[in-house]
Design a protein around this motif. Structure first.
Motif, PDB file in Angstrom:
ATOM      1  N   ARG A  22      -9.854  50.522 -47.984  1.00 24.37           N
ATOM      2  CA  ARG A  22     -10.361  49.137 -48.299  1.00 24.37           C
ATOM      3  C   ARG A  22      -9.331  48.196 -47.892  1.00 24.37           C
ATOM      4  O   ARG A  22      -9.029  47.137 -48.461  1.00 24.37           O
ATOM      5  N   ALA A  23      -8.430  48.632 -46.734  1.00 26.88           N
ATOM      6  CA  ALA A  23      -7.673  47.628 -46.176  1.00 26.88           C
ATOM      7  C   ALA A  23      -8.441  46.316 -45.457  1.00 26.88           C
ATOM      8  O   ALA A  23      -9.544  46.427 -44.777  1.00 26.88           O
ATOM      9  N   VAL A  24      -7.844  45.210 -45.541  1.00 27.17           N
ATOM     10  CA  VAL A  24      -8.069  43.880 -44.790  1.00 27.17           C
ATOM     11  C   VAL A  24      -6.885  43.893 -43.847  1.00 27.17           C
ATOM     12  O   VAL A  24      -5.930  43.303 -44.638  1.00 27.17           O
ATOM     13  N   MET A  39      -1.457  43.350 -43.488  1.00 28.25           N
ATOM     14  CA  MET A  39      -2.570  43.708 -44.489  1.00 28.25           C
ATOM     15  C   MET A  39      -2.438  42.734 -45.628  1.00 28.25           C
ATOM     16  O   MET A  39      -1.160  42.188 -46.092  1.00 28.25           O
ATOM     17  N   ILE A  40      -3.427  42.198 -45.783  1.00 29.74           N
ATOM     18  CA  ILE A  40      -3.822  40.894 -46.720  1.00 29.74           C
ATOM     19  C   ILE A  40      -4.355  41.065 -47.917  1.00 29.74           C
ATOM     20  O   ILE A  40      -4.700  40.156 -48.817  1.00 29.74           O
ATOM     21  N   ASN A  41      -4.399  42.247 -48.609  1.00 32.46           N
ATOM     22  CA  ASN A  41      -5.075  42.657 -49.648  1.00 32.46           C
ATOM     23  C   ASN A  41      -4.576  43.589 -50.570  1.00 32.46           C
ATOM     24  O   ASN A  41      -5.141  44.085 -51.620  1.00 32.46           O
ATOM     25  N   HIS A 152     -10.713  31.764 -43.255  1.00 33.13           N
ATOM     26  CA  HIS A 152      -9.462  31.014 -44.105  1.00 33.13           C
ATOM     27  C   HIS A 152      -9.794  31.017 -45.704  1.00 33.13           C
ATOM     28  O   HIS A 152      -8.723  31.159 -46.431  1.00 33.13           O
ATOM     29  N   ASP A 153     -10.837  31.172 -46.004  1.00 38.53           N
ATOM     30  CA  ASP A 153     -11.285  31.143 -47.341  1.00 38.53           C
ATOM     31  C   ASP A 153     -10.899  32.565 -48.057  1.00 38.53           C
ATOM     32  O   ASP A 153     -10.196  32.713 -49.097  1.00 38.53           O
ATOM     33  N   ILE A 154     -11.277  33.708 -46.950  1.00 42.27           N
ATOM     34  CA  ILE A 154     -10.831  34.938 -47.517  1.00 42.27           C
ATOM     35  C   ILE A 154      -9.376  35.227 -47.448  1.00 42.27           C
ATOM     36  O   ILE A 154      -8.568  35.619 -48.387  1.00 42.27           O
ATOM     37  N   LEU A 155      -8.732  34.394 -46.646  1.00 42.17           N
ATOM     38  CA  LEU A 155      -7.363  34.650 -46.240  1.00 42.17           C
ATOM     39  C   LEU A 155      -6.263  34.167 -47.378  1.00 42.17           C
ATOM     40  O   LEU A 155      -5.547  34.666 -47.831  1.00 42.17           O
ATOM     41  N   PHE A 156      -6.686  32.789 -47.838  1.00 45.65           N
ATOM     42  CA  PHE A 156      -6.070  32.038 -48.760  1.00 45.65           C
ATOM     43  C   PHE A 156      -6.453  31.755 -49.891  1.00 45.65           C
ATOM     44  O   PHE A 156      -5.843  31.468 -51.209  1.00 45.65           O
ATOM     45  N   ASN A 157      -7.665  31.757 -50.402  1.00 43.04           N
ATOM     46  CA  ASN A 157      -8.405  31.455 -51.572  1.00 43.04           C
ATOM     47  C   ASN A 157      -8.923  32.663 -52.251  1.00 43.04           C
ATOM     48  O   ASN A 157      -9.450  32.281 -53.592  1.00 43.04           O
ATOM     49  N   THR A 158      -9.380  33.508 -51.731  1.00 39.77           N
ATOM     50  CA  THR A 158      -9.995  34.927 -52.503  1.00 39.77           C
ATOM     51  C   THR A 158      -9.031  35.549 -53.126  1.00 39.77           C
ATOM     52  O   THR A 158      -8.093  36.006 -52.494  1.00 39.77           O
ATOM     53  N   PRO A 159      -9.106  36.112 -54.398  1.00 36.44           N
ATOM     54  CA  PRO A 159      -8.249  36.825 -55.102  1.00 36.44           C
ATOM     55  C   PRO A 159      -8.179  38.285 -54.050  1.00 36.44           C
ATOM     56  O   PRO A 159      -9.111  39.012 -53.567  1.00 36.44           O
ATOM     57  N   HIS A 160      -6.711  38.747 -54.278  1.00 37.79           N
ATOM     58  CA  HIS A 160      -6.548  39.967 -53.327  1.00 37.79           C
ATOM     59  C   HIS A 160      -7.575  41.191 -53.539  1.00 37.79           C
ATOM     60  O   HIS A 160      -8.100  41.682 -52.581  1.00 37.79           O
TER      61      HIS A 160
END
Length: 185
Positions: A22-24, A39-41, A152-160
């Motif tokens: 489940r990595a992003v 990895m951002i999550n 960018h919304d996924i990258l910076f504004n969405t909970p991990h």
């Protein structure tokens, strides 16, 4: 080969029980030599404020932000820090990835976090994910990953813990319905 730099890699469900389940991953670099991403999550359970205290940085201001958690960037060089952030040119070791993003590995950017000099958006990660020459292309061919242009919304504004599902939803279909088998017509 089309470069996937500035794209998100989304782990397919077939990568369960692996490091990348489940990595992003945000791809910072993708060329003939290979690929590198963060990895951002996957938070490691350490707050950026705590990291700054451990580094004995005196002049930091408390950060209260969705990205105030330190992330596990990948399995390689986990002792090394990476800051993915909105562009600012004053840091001593930065790479411009796109018009909207830079990657900095120098300590000076950390001293700015929480201050008026901080990048508007940032992610702090330890380690990175790396692929050798043609390795990522092989994994893509094996249906281990899907890719989308960076959001960018996924990258910076969405909970991990919601980033993988948000990234998969942006594909427009139910990723759970995909087969991990490759077909040949």
């Amino acid at each position: 080969m089309d470069s996937l730099q500035n794209h998100l890699l989304i782990a397919m469900p077939s990568l369960h029980d692996t490091f990348f389940e489940r990595a992003v991953i945000y791809l910072c670099e993708h060329n003939e030599q290979g690929a590198m991403g963060v990895m951002i999550n996957r938070p490691i359970g350490v707050d950026v404020n705590e990291l700054l205290k451990q580094m004995q940085l005196d002049d930091f201001h408390t950060i209260e932000d969705i990205n105030s958690q330190v992330l596990l960037g990948g399995p390689v060089a986990q002792e090394k820090g990476f800051v993915l952030h909105s562009p600012q040119s004053q840091w001593s070791n930065s790479q411009q990835i796109s018009n909207e993003l830079m990657l900095t590995t120098s300590r000076d950017v950390l001293t700015s976090l929480g201050s008026n000099n901080a990048p508007e958006h940032f992610i702090v990660a330890l380690g990175y994910a790396g692929w050798g020459r043609h390795q990522l292309e092989q994994e893509l061919g094996e249906n281990s990953w899907l890719s989308i242009p960076v959001d960018h919304d996924i990258l910076f504004n969405t909970p991990h813990d919601e980033r993988w599902i948000r990234a998969t939803q942006s594909l427009g279909f139910d990723i759970g319905q995909l087969s991990s088998q490759t077909g040949h017509a």
